[in-house]
Design an enzyme around this catalytic site. Sequence first.
Site, PDB file in Angstrom:
ATOM      1  N   HIS A  73       0.788  -1.238   0.000  1.00  0.00           N
ATOM      2  CA  HIS A  73       0.000   0.000   0.000  1.00  0.00           C
ATOM      3  C   HIS A  73       0.820   1.288   0.000  1.00  0.00           C
ATOM      4  O   HIS A  73       0.261   2.365   0.204  1.00  0.00           O
ATOM      5  CB  HIS A  73      -0.950   0.005   1.202  1.00  0.00           C
TER       6      HIS A  73
ATOM      7  N   ASP B 229      -9.526  -5.273   5.730  1.00  0.00           N
ATOM      8  CA  ASP B 229     -10.051  -6.009   4.583  1.00  0.00           C
ATOM      9  C   ASP B 229     -11.083  -7.046   5.034  1.00  0.00           C
ATOM     10  O   ASP B 229     -12.077  -7.279   4.338  1.00  0.00           O
ATOM     11  CB  ASP B 229      -8.910  -6.692   3.817  1.00  0.00           C
TER      12      ASP B 229
HETATM   13  C1  3PY Z   1      -5.967  -4.936   6.767  1.00  0.00           C
HETATM   14  O1  3PY Z   1      -6.450  -4.590   7.856  1.00  0.00           O
HETATM   15  O2  3PY Z   1      -6.645  -5.258   5.785  1.00  0.00           O
HETATM   16  C2  3PY Z   1      -4.523  -4.983   6.624  1.00  0.00           C
HETATM   17  O3  3PY Z   1      -4.039  -5.367   5.583  1.00  0.00           O
HETATM   18  C3  3PY Z   1      -3.690  -4.535   7.784  1.00  0.00           C
HETATM   19  O4  3PY Z   1      -2.343  -4.478   7.510  1.00  0.00           O
HETATM   20 MG    MG Z   2      -5.359  -5.736   4.024  1.00  0.00          MG
END
Ligand code: 3PY
Ligand code: MG
Length: 255
Positions: A47, A174
Amino acid sequence: MPRENTAKQLLRAGKPAVGIWMNIPSVTSAEALATIGWDWLTLDVEHAPYNLETQQAMFLAIASQNCVPLARIAANDATMIKQTLDAGAMGVVVPMVCSAEEAARAVEACKYPPEGIRSAGGGRWRYAYGADWQARANDETLCIVMIEHKTAVDRAEEILAVPGVDACFIGPNDLSWSMGLHGKRDDAHAAALMRVRDAGRATGTPVGLHCGSPDEVVQRIEQGFQFLACQNEMGFMMSGVTAAHKTIWSARKDV
Ligand code: 3PY
Ligand code: MG
């Protein structure tokens, strides 16, 4: 310079291994943060806009302070894993692993034959971690798979039972989106975290997650989670600088 993967040793011994995520590509920040005593630092290549040369310099800076350098790669891709490990990461965090097959693919990319398919090229590891690193790499390198989709939670036991998966890192954000929660948390989300923790217990695989605060890290350790990330350095920078700004601006009479 660590000659051994001390973060992996902690996890193997059933202990927590705690670090922070890095989203700002900066060698200076990497070196400074590594002096603090975190067990590891992870570059968030998924990211943040890292190129491989910057990663290599940051791995060197982190390892120079006896901290373990890791990278969360952009995808479960054998070429990316190979290049990241050759650049000096002592392990990779692989995003969005949703099946045992995908976990096995990550593991084989991390390992030289016969356990895997990693190509045996050169790399700066020989200067950093010792000329015998290649012989030890299959054992030293951390392969951490991310469970961050509701499908993966349902399959957590089979994913975490894959030989060579050293630990699991839950991505709570996610996971929330995959559960239709748009980034929020509810009881079902909390239960999913515990399901993955229990799958880790059943398979003997350390489980951890990304935490939003130091207090959460402490609470998660008490709950039996092991591989724990505390926020990221950009968040720490912004909260410190925002607090300083607020103190000054609220006291100023000239504005
Ligand atoms: C998420 O919370 O999706 C992550 O990838 C955290 O690093
Ligand atoms: Mg993630």
